[in-house]
Design a protein around this motif. Structure first.
Motif, PDB file in Angstrom:
ATOM      1  N   THR A 136     -15.792  -6.534  -0.144  1.00 14.82           N
ATOM      2  CA  THR A 136     -14.728  -5.606  -0.549  1.00 14.82           C
ATOM      3  C   THR A 136     -13.372  -6.131  -0.085  1.00 14.82           C
ATOM      4  O   THR A 136     -13.280  -6.982   0.812  1.00 14.82           O
ATOM      5  CB  THR A 136     -14.946  -4.209   0.065  1.00 14.82           C
ATOM      6  N   LEU A 137     -12.343  -5.557  -0.696  1.00 14.60           N
ATOM      7  CA  LEU A 137     -10.983  -5.907  -0.279  1.00 14.60           C
ATOM      8  C   LEU A 137     -10.805  -5.569   1.204  1.00 14.60           C
ATOM      9  O   LEU A 137     -10.184  -6.331   1.954  1.00 14.60           O
ATOM     10  CB  LEU A 137      -9.971  -5.147  -1.153  1.00 14.60           C
ATOM     11  N   LEU A 138     -11.354  -4.444   1.626  1.00 10.63           N
ATOM     12  CA  LEU A 138     -11.266  -4.056   3.044  1.00 10.63           C
ATOM     13  C   LEU A 138     -11.845  -5.142   3.940  1.00 10.63           C
ATOM     14  O   LEU A 138     -11.226  -5.556   4.938  1.00 10.63           O
ATOM     15  CB  LEU A 138     -12.018  -2.732   3.264  1.00 10.63           C
TER      16      LEU A 138
ATOM     17  N   THR B 102      -6.907   2.895   3.180  1.00  8.07           N
ATOM     18  CA  THR B 102      -5.942   2.897   2.063  1.00  8.07           C
ATOM     19  C   THR B 102      -4.948   1.737   2.173  1.00  8.07           C
ATOM     20  O   THR B 102      -4.350   1.510   3.233  1.00  8.07           O
ATOM     21  CB  THR B 102      -5.164   4.230   2.040  1.00  8.07           C
ATOM     22  N   VAL B 103      -4.779   1.028   1.076  1.00  7.49           N
ATOM     23  CA  VAL B 103      -3.729   0.005   0.954  1.00  7.49           C
ATOM     24  C   VAL B 103      -3.062   0.233  -0.404  1.00  7.49           C
ATOM     25  O   VAL B 103      -3.534   1.031  -1.217  1.00  7.49           O
ATOM     26  CB  VAL B 103      -4.296  -1.439   1.021  1.00  7.49           C
ATOM     27  N   LEU B 104      -1.973  -0.471  -0.632  1.00  8.86           N
ATOM     28  CA  LEU B 104      -1.358  -0.420  -1.954  1.00  8.86           C
ATOM     29  C   LEU B 104      -1.811  -1.633  -2.742  1.00  8.86           C
ATOM     30  O   LEU B 104      -1.763  -2.765  -2.247  1.00  8.86           O
ATOM     31  CB  LEU B 104       0.168  -0.429  -1.858  1.00  8.86           C
ATOM     32  N   LEU B 105      -2.269  -1.393  -3.956  1.00 13.88           N
ATOM     33  CA  LEU B 105      -2.658  -2.462  -4.879  1.00 13.88           C
ATOM     34  C   LEU B 105      -1.748  -2.310  -6.091  1.00 13.88           C
ATOM     35  O   LEU B 105      -1.813  -1.280  -6.778  1.00 13.88           O
ATOM     36  CB  LEU B 105      -4.132  -2.294  -5.249  1.00 13.88           C
ATOM     37  N   GLU B 106      -0.890  -3.296  -6.273  1.00 13.44           N
ATOM     38  CA  GLU B 106       0.143  -3.196  -7.313  1.00 13.44           C
ATOM     39  C   GLU B 106       0.910  -1.879  -7.165  1.00 13.44           C
ATOM     40  O   GLU B 106       1.209  -1.209  -8.156  1.00 13.44           O
ATOM     41  CB  GLU B 106      -0.480  -3.290  -8.710  1.00 13.44           C
ATOM     42  N   GLY B 107       1.198  -1.505  -5.919  1.00 14.26           N
ATOM     43  CA  GLY B 107       2.009  -0.322  -5.647  1.00 14.26           C
ATOM     44  C   GLY B 107       1.267   0.998  -5.660  1.00 14.26           C
ATOM     45  O   GLY B 107       1.832   2.040  -5.337  1.00 14.26           O
ATOM     46  N   LYS B 108      -0.015   0.960  -6.004  1.00 14.95           N
ATOM     47  CA  LYS B 108      -0.789   2.200  -6.105  1.00 14.95           C
ATOM     48  C   LYS B 108      -1.726   2.309  -4.902  1.00 14.95           C
ATOM     49  O   LYS B 108      -2.349   1.314  -4.514  1.00 14.95           O
ATOM     50  CB  LYS B 108      -1.603   2.129  -7.407  1.00 14.95           C
ATOM     51  N   ALA B 109      -1.813   3.506  -4.316  1.00 16.21           N
ATOM     52  CA  ALA B 109      -2.699   3.688  -3.160  1.00 16.21           C
ATOM     53  C   ALA B 109      -4.157   3.651  -3.620  1.00 16.21           C
ATOM     54  O   ALA B 109      -4.531   4.373  -4.554  1.00 16.21           O
ATOM     55  CB  ALA B 109      -2.391   5.024  -2.476  1.00 16.21           C
ATOM     56  N   VAL B 110      -4.950   2.796  -2.980  1.00 16.99           N
ATOM     57  CA  VAL B 110      -6.382   2.714  -3.307  1.00 16.99           C
ATOM     58  C   VAL B 110      -7.189   2.665  -2.017  1.00 16.99           C
ATOM     59  O   VAL B 110      -6.682   2.239  -0.969  1.00 16.99           O
ATOM     60  CB  VAL B 110      -6.728   1.444  -4.143  1.00 16.99           C
ATOM     61  N   ASN B 111      -8.440   3.072  -2.111  1.00 15.68           N
ATOM     62  CA  ASN B 111      -9.360   2.901  -0.982  1.00 15.68           C
ATOM     63  C   ASN B 111      -9.880   1.468  -1.049  1.00 15.68           C
ATOM     64  O   ASN B 111     -10.653   1.133  -1.965  1.00 15.68           O
ATOM     65  CB  ASN B 111     -10.530   3.880  -1.081  1.00 15.68           C
ATOM     66  N   SER B 112      -9.487   0.644  -0.084  1.00 19.45           N
ATOM     67  CA  SER B 112      -9.855  -0.777  -0.183  1.00 19.45           C
ATOM     68  C   SER B 112     -11.345  -0.997   0.036  1.00 19.45           C
ATOM     69  O   SER B 112     -11.862  -2.072  -0.276  1.00 19.45           O
ATOM     70  CB  SER B 112      -9.025  -1.625   0.783  1.00 19.45           C
TER      71      SER B 112
ATOM     72  N   ILE C 294     -12.643  -9.737  -5.243  1.00 20.78           N
ATOM     73  CA  ILE C 294     -12.400 -10.557  -6.442  1.00 20.78           C
ATOM     74  C   ILE C 294     -11.620  -9.777  -7.509  1.00 20.78           C
ATOM     75  O   ILE C 294     -10.955 -10.381  -8.336  1.00 20.78           O
ATOM     76  CB  ILE C 294     -13.713 -11.136  -7.053  1.00 20.78           C
ATOM     77  N   ASP C 295     -11.687  -8.450  -7.455  1.00 24.32           N
ATOM     78  CA  ASP C 295     -10.904  -7.663  -8.416  1.00 24.32           C
ATOM     79  C   ASP C 295      -9.443  -7.517  -7.991  1.00 24.32           C
ATOM     80  O   ASP C 295      -8.623  -7.023  -8.766  1.00 24.32           O
ATOM     81  CB  ASP C 295     -11.536  -6.281  -8.621  1.00 24.32           C
ATOM     82  N   ALA C 296      -9.147  -7.903  -6.750  1.00 25.68           N
ATOM     83  CA  ALA C 296      -7.750  -7.850  -6.273  1.00 25.68           C
ATOM     84  C   ALA C 296      -7.075  -9.218  -6.406  1.00 25.68           C
ATOM     85  O   ALA C 296      -5.930  -9.366  -6.010  1.00 25.68           O
ATOM     86  CB  ALA C 296      -7.717  -7.382  -4.823  1.00 25.68           C
TER      87      ALA C 296
END
Ligand code: FES
Ligand code: FES
Length: 161
Positions: free
Chosen positions: A24-26, A51-61, A67-69
């Motif tokens: 995972t991104l986390l 939570t991080v920002l992915l392209e400015g949007k808050a997501v659960n990492s 690989i999707d990031a």
């Protein structure tokens, strides 16, 4: 499964890493990049500590595959301070006593940042809705909401000043 080479752009830095497709991104942030400000709580998408920002949007990492990031802009709590100066949200959290154990704080800050980037003058209800996915066991949320509203005011003043 074979590892894949991916490029992650985190807090303005570009990293090339080799990851298993199921990482995972986390996990990539914490274990590959050693950016441990992003916290692991439930690892199930329930607590918001990751939570991080992915392209400015808050997501659960914890719910995003690394690989999707790839090639997308990621912002973590380490990226909030600029030039050695804390972000107004960080200052407000300290001033308003919005931190106790601090485990939820990085995720709270990033959910709040995503809100303030879109909405300079949020209402209390909008702040509460923005952090609805971030659980805090310590503060009762009142001071966190106060801090986010104060940071919004401070940012608006800086923008106008
Ligand atoms: S660790 Fe990701 S939502 Fe809890
Ligand atoms: S300050 Fe402890 S969980 Fe929020």
């Amino acid at each position: 499964m074979a590892k894949q080479q991916i490029r992650l752009k985190v807090n303005g830095e570009t990293y090339e890493i080799l990851v298993e497709p199921y990482i995972t991104l986390l996990e990539a942030l914490r274990e590959e990049l050693r950016l441990t400000g992003t916290k692991k709580g439930c690892d199930l998408g329930d607590c918001g500590t990751c939570t991080v920002l992915l392209e400015g949007k808050a997501v659960n990492s914890c719910l995003v595959l690394a690989i999707d990031a790839r090639d997308k802009e990621v912002t973590t709590v380490e990226g909030l301070a600029q030039g050695g100066k804390m972000h107004p949200l960080q200052e407000a959290f300290i001033e308003h006593g919005a931190i106790q154990c601090g485990y939820c704080t990085p995720g709270m800050l990033l959910s709040a940042k995503a809100l303030l980037d879109m909405n300079e003058h949020p209402s209390e209800e909008e702040v509460r809705a923005a952090i609805a996915g971030n659980l805090c066991r310590c503060t009762g949320y009142v001071r966190i909401v106060e801090a986010i509203l104060a940071a919004a005011e401070s940012l608006a003043r800086r923008g106008n000043g």
